[in-house]
Design a protein around this motif. Structure first.
Motif, PDB file in Angstrom:
ATOM      1  N   GLN A   1      91.514 146.393  15.274  1.00 12.11           N
ATOM      2  CA  GLN A   1      91.975 146.116  14.010  1.00 12.11           C
ATOM      3  C   GLN A   1      91.226 146.814  12.678  1.00 12.11           C
ATOM      4  O   GLN A   1      89.985 146.224  12.568  1.00 12.11           O
TER       5      GLN A   1
ATOM      6  N   LYS B   1      94.867 147.136   7.966  1.00 13.63           N
ATOM      7  CA  LYS B   1      95.939 147.590   9.308  1.00 13.63           C
ATOM      8  C   LYS B   1      96.132 146.675  10.411  1.00 13.63           C
ATOM      9  O   LYS B   1      95.601 145.550  10.323  1.00 13.63           O
ATOM     10  N   GLU B   2      97.297 146.877  10.837  1.00 13.20           N
ATOM     11  CA  GLU B   2      97.556 145.778  12.035  1.00 13.20           C
ATOM     12  C   GLU B   2      96.677 145.964  13.192  1.00 13.20           C
ATOM     13  O   GLU B   2      96.227 147.084  13.507  1.00 13.20           O
TER      14      GLU B   2
ATOM     15  N   GLU C   1      96.015 147.064  16.858  1.00 12.64           N
ATOM     16  CA  GLU C   1      96.308 148.294  17.645  1.00 12.64           C
ATOM     17  C   GLU C   1      95.928 148.131  18.996  1.00 12.64           C
ATOM     18  O   GLU C   1      94.726 147.650  19.249  1.00 12.64           O
TER      19      GLU C   1
END
Length: 123
Positions: free
Chosen positions: A38, A42-43, A45
């Protein structure tokens, strides 16, 4: 079940790091394992996953050819060897244990998560 990731740090672009994740409180070989990351803002990944035996692996496209996931069941440990690191690889990296034997790219398939280790790649 506890997962403890380590091995993160600061490295220059083009360098390498090796992350380790040690598991305790479980039958390690009963779980596929995965690495996620992460980045700030951002989310989560998906990065890579390895099957219970280590015989099957799968990577997100952005790390193929640069990262290698592996495991040693006798040591209850999964590794992520990261080569040719890029600034865009900067993130907190998490290891996780999947309820599947094959592995998955979907966070919902993972039952247990480690606390994460910071990887920072400078340009």
């Amino acid at each position: 079940v506890q997962l403890q990731a380590c091995g993160g740090g600061l490295v220059q672009a083009g360098g390498s790091l090796r992350l380790s994740c040690a598991a305790s409180g479980c039958t390690f070989s009963s779980y596929a394992m995965g690495w996620f990351r992460q980045a700030p803002g951002k989310e989560y990944e998906f990065v890579a996953t390895v099957s219970w035996s280590g015989g099957n692996t799968y990577y997100t496209d952005s790390v193929k050819g640069r990262f290698t996931i592996s495991r040693v069941n006798a040591k209850n440990t999964v590794y992520l060897q990261m080569n040719s690191l890029k600034p865009e690889d900067t993130a907190v990296y998490y290891c996780a244990a999947s309820r599947t034997l094959i592995g998955s790219q979907y966070p919902m398939e993972y039952l247990y998560w480690g606390r994460g280790t910071q990887v920072t790649v400078s340009s």
